[in-house]
Design an enzyme around this catalytic site. Structure first.
Site, PDB file in Angstrom:
ATOM      1  N   ASN A  41      34.733   7.458  37.245  1.00  0.00           N
ATOM      2  CA  ASN A  41      34.453   6.103  36.718  1.00  0.00           C
ATOM      3  C   ASN A  41      33.392   6.149  35.616  1.00  0.00           C
ATOM      4  O   ASN A  41      32.986   5.116  35.108  1.00  0.00           O
ATOM      5  CB  ASN A  41      34.012   5.164  37.851  1.00  0.00           C
ATOM      6  CG  ASN A  41      32.638   5.571  38.419  1.00  0.00           C
ATOM      7  OD1 ASN A  41      32.055   6.591  38.007  1.00  0.00           O
ATOM      8  ND2 ASN A  41      32.138   4.777  39.344  1.00  0.00           N
ATOM      9  N   SER A 144      25.558  18.348  50.816  1.00  0.00           N
ATOM     10  CA  SER A 144      24.238  18.586  50.235  1.00  0.00           C
ATOM     11  C   SER A 144      23.264  19.111  51.271  1.00  0.00           C
ATOM     12  O   SER A 144      23.357  18.767  52.453  1.00  0.00           O
ATOM     13  CB  SER A 144      23.714  17.252  49.673  1.00  0.00           C
ATOM     14  OG  SER A 144      22.337  17.342  49.411  1.00  0.00           O
ATOM     15  N   TYR A 168      20.991   8.641  51.315  1.00  0.00           N
ATOM     16  CA  TYR A 168      21.936   9.537  50.625  1.00  0.00           C
ATOM     17  C   TYR A 168      22.368  10.663  51.559  1.00  0.00           C
ATOM     18  O   TYR A 168      23.562  10.908  51.738  1.00  0.00           O
ATOM     19  CB  TYR A 168      21.281  10.126  49.368  1.00  0.00           C
ATOM     20  CG  TYR A 168      22.041  11.312  48.833  1.00  0.00           C
ATOM     21  CD1 TYR A 168      21.609  12.604  49.083  1.00  0.00           C
ATOM     22  CD2 TYR A 168      23.219  11.134  48.120  1.00  0.00           C
ATOM     23  CE1 TYR A 168      22.323  13.690  48.624  1.00  0.00           C
ATOM     24  CE2 TYR A 168      23.942  12.211  47.657  1.00  0.00           C
ATOM     25  CZ  TYR A 168      23.484  13.496  47.912  1.00  0.00           C
ATOM     26  OH  TYR A 168      24.201  14.571  47.463  1.00  0.00           O
ATOM     27  N   LYS A 172      26.250  11.662  53.218  1.00  0.00           N
ATOM     28  CA  LYS A 172      26.908  12.967  53.148  1.00  0.00           C
ATOM     29  C   LYS A 172      27.236  13.478  54.550  1.00  0.00           C
ATOM     30  O   LYS A 172      28.321  13.993  54.822  1.00  0.00           O
ATOM     31  CB  LYS A 172      26.024  13.972  52.399  1.00  0.00           C
ATOM     32  CG  LYS A 172      25.953  13.720  50.910  1.00  0.00           C
ATOM     33  CD  LYS A 172      27.320  13.916  50.244  1.00  0.00           C
ATOM     34  CE  LYS A 172      27.279  13.717  48.757  1.00  0.00           C
ATOM     35  NZ  LYS A 172      28.591  13.926  48.106  1.00  0.00           N
TER      36      LYS A 172
HETATM   37  C1  WQD Z   1      13.036  18.919  42.901  1.00  0.00           C
HETATM   38  C2  WQD Z   1      11.553  18.920  43.188  1.00  0.00           C
HETATM   39  C3  WQD Z   1      10.595  16.743  43.455  1.00  0.00           C
HETATM   40  C4  WQD Z   1      11.037  15.330  39.364  1.00  0.00           C
HETATM   41  C5  WQD Z   1      18.187  16.557  44.263  1.00  0.00           C
HETATM   42  C6  WQD Z   1      18.812  15.455  45.002  1.00  0.00           C
HETATM   43  C7  WQD Z   1      19.638  16.047  46.095  1.00  0.00           C
HETATM   44  C8  WQD Z   1      20.603  17.014  45.506  1.00  0.00           C
HETATM   45  C9  WQD Z   1      19.950  18.068  44.643  1.00  0.00           C
HETATM   46  C10 WQD Z   1      22.742  16.055  45.371  1.00  0.00           C
HETATM   47  C11 WQD Z   1      11.173  17.898  44.246  1.00  0.00           C
HETATM   48  C12 WQD Z   1       9.992  17.458  42.250  1.00  0.00           C
HETATM   49  C13 WQD Z   1      11.107  16.121  40.503  1.00  0.00           C
HETATM   50  C14 WQD Z   1       9.768  15.030  38.787  1.00  0.00           C
HETATM   51  C15 WQD Z   1       8.713  16.322  40.501  1.00  0.00           C
HETATM   52  N1  WQD Z   1      21.545  16.292  44.777  1.00  0.00           N
HETATM   53  N2  WQD Z   1       9.951  16.604  41.060  1.00  0.00           N
HETATM   54  N3  WQD Z   1       8.651  15.540  39.380  1.00  0.00           N
HETATM   55  O1  WQD Z   1      15.223  16.194  45.198  1.00  0.00           O
HETATM   56  O2  WQD Z   1      15.398  18.691  45.586  1.00  0.00           O
HETATM   57  O3  WQD Z   1      17.428  17.314  45.141  1.00  0.00           O
HETATM   58  O4  WQD Z   1      19.136  17.401  43.681  1.00  0.00           O
HETATM   59  O5  WQD Z   1      23.185  16.624  46.324  1.00  0.00           O
HETATM   60  O6  WQD Z   1      20.282  15.016  46.760  1.00  0.00           O
HETATM   61  O7  WQD Z   1      17.776  14.694  45.547  1.00  0.00           O
HETATM   62  O8  WQD Z   1      15.839  17.798  43.311  1.00  0.00           O
HETATM   63  O9  WQD Z   1      15.185  17.973  40.973  1.00  0.00           O
HETATM   64  O10 WQD Z   1      14.981  15.713  42.133  1.00  0.00           O
HETATM   65  O11 WQD Z   1      13.402  17.547  42.706  1.00  0.00           O
HETATM   66  O12 WQD Z   1       7.670  16.748  41.029  1.00  0.00           O
HETATM   67  O13 WQD Z   1       9.642  14.312  37.754  1.00  0.00           O
HETATM   68  O14 WQD Z   1      10.862  18.534  41.989  1.00  0.00           O
HETATM   69  O15 WQD Z   1       9.578  16.057  44.177  1.00  0.00           O
HETATM   70  O16 WQD Z   1      10.132  18.450  45.034  1.00  0.00           O
HETATM   71  P1  WQD Z   1      15.868  17.479  44.884  1.00  0.00           P
HETATM   72  P2  WQD Z   1      14.872  17.194  42.207  1.00  0.00           P
END
Ligand code: WQD
Length: 378
Positions: A41, A144, A168, A172
């Protein structure tokens, strides 16, 4: 269509224009065995990604390469989903579905849970209904690591209990349970029972090495790596914030298992290969008992944890950009460490995430420098 299209196995890829989906589509095309049929979409993706997949296939396989097909359909529209499946009934049908389409931001899911249940769970039910109606028996589901919540054991084995700590993650885990129930339905003659593989992703990073395809979310990226890339190229002007340095980890910041997007994409080809093994031969479902039917889950990770500070340092080296950051409070839903135990996927699927951190950052930066303003403006 090209000369070979009639003997390709059709695979529906929902979410096939997204970051993971588009790299999965490229990997399918490059095997020369599959006809990817994308259902999207475009909520968080661009149609341009399809052209890039087609271009990469032609680069590698020549002008006669298989080309992906796009259906601009929302999974919440069950009738439109059913129409897509019906279109292929007279052409030999659909061999498998790789289901990636979903809303996927942990923090956001806590703010708009109904949208997450409607899309991630409701959308999956619409898709599975059409699969059942059209006797599509092979499914790879994009799950995930967030289904594990805060796991007891690190690195995490697939036997770790599913205790999702976010809406989320719950969507899943629920869809995995729905799939498990569908696999328990044993057809009288044993034929036509669903066989499914759930692949639990850790943290994908990087881009296709050609620099033609990469992570292009709509709006400001929520994930760390694309954000760091956009900051280094000057596209994202906001201040880098580190969400908490008080976690029980080596340097206080969260640890994640980052793997190269091309390794992750290849994991889906291996899952399809496993589904293609006839039931008469030893296959990944051989030890599944009749009660639970043919359903397996695998972690797709590298088995190596990297902290937020590690990743910022790796991107500083790859881009030459001197990141400045502000330390702020924790983000809702973040858990200290999600590092995979990848041994089961290696043993049963032959999956090994071999590309290293430098390659992830190099390929990500290569893509970003070629697209300072993303595809949307190309
Ligand atoms: C990684 C780390 C943040 C941004 C995500 C989704 C998860 C999956 C994989 C789907 C964390 C830190 C991030 C920022 C930060 N997706 N961070 N400052 O949360 O491990 O997983 O991707 O399946 O559902 O949530 O990945 O890249 O968001 O964060 O400090 O500006 O980087 O706190 O510790 P995450 P992320």
């Amino acid at each position: 269509t090209n000369g070979h299209s009639q003997n390709l196995k059709r695979v529906v890829v929902t979410g096939g224009l997204g970051y993971i989906g588009s790299h999965v589509v490229v990997s399918l095309l490059l095997t020369g065995q599959y006809q990817p049929i994308v259902i999207e979409n475009c909520h968080n993706s661009y149609p341009e990604a399809l052209n890039r997949c087609a271009e990469i296939a032609r680069d590698e396989l020549g002008p006669d390469a298989p080309q992906p097909i796009l259906h601009n359909v929302d999974l919440r529209d069950a009738e439109a989903v059913e129409d897509v499946f019906t279109q292929y009934d007279t052409k030999g049908g659909i061999w498998a579905v790789i289901h990636l389409a979903a809303l996927k931001a942990v923090g956001e899911s806590g703010e708009i849970p109904l949208s997450y249940y409607r899309v991630n769970v409701g959308g999956s039910v619409s898709l599975f209904e059409s699969m059942a109606k059209h006797n599509v028996q092979n499914l790879v589901f994009s799950s995930s690591a967030t289904v594990y919540g805060t796991p007891e054991i690190i690195p995490i084995p697939e036997t770790s209990p599913l205790l999702p700590a976010s809406c989320y993650g719950r969507t899943k885990a629920m869809v995995e349970e729905i799939i498990q129930d569908l696999c328990r339905v044993q057809k009288k003659d044993g034929q036509g029972s669903l066989r499914a593989v759930s692949v639990r992703y850790f943290n994908p990073a990087g881009a296709h090495p050609s620099g033609k395809l990469g992570e292009e979310p709509r709006g400001k990226p929520g994930n760390l790596l694309p954000l760091l890339a956009q900051m280094a190229i000057g596209r994202e002007k906001s201040q880098l914030k580190i969400f908490g340095t008080d976690f029980p980890t080596p340097d206080g910041t969260c640890v994640r298992d980052y793997l190269h997007i091309m390794d992750l994409a290849h994991g889906h080809v291996l899952a399809l290969d496993a589904l293609a093994v006839p039931t008469t031969q030893k296959n990944i479902f051989s030890h599944c008992d009749a009660e639970n039917g043919s359903f397996r889950s695998f972690n797709l990770g590298k088995g190596k944890g990297m902290s937020v500070l590690n990743m910022i340092d790796a991107m500083r080296k790859a881009t030459g950009y001197d990141y400045q950051y502000e330390i702020v409070g924790r983000r809702r839903g973040d858990v200290p460490d999600l590092t995979a135990d990848p041994t089961l996927a290696e043993k049963e699927l032959g999956f090994v995430a071999s590309r290293n951190l430098e390659e992830m950052c190099r390929d990500l930066w290569n893509f970003q420098t070629k697209h300072p303003n993303g595809y949307g403006n190309v």
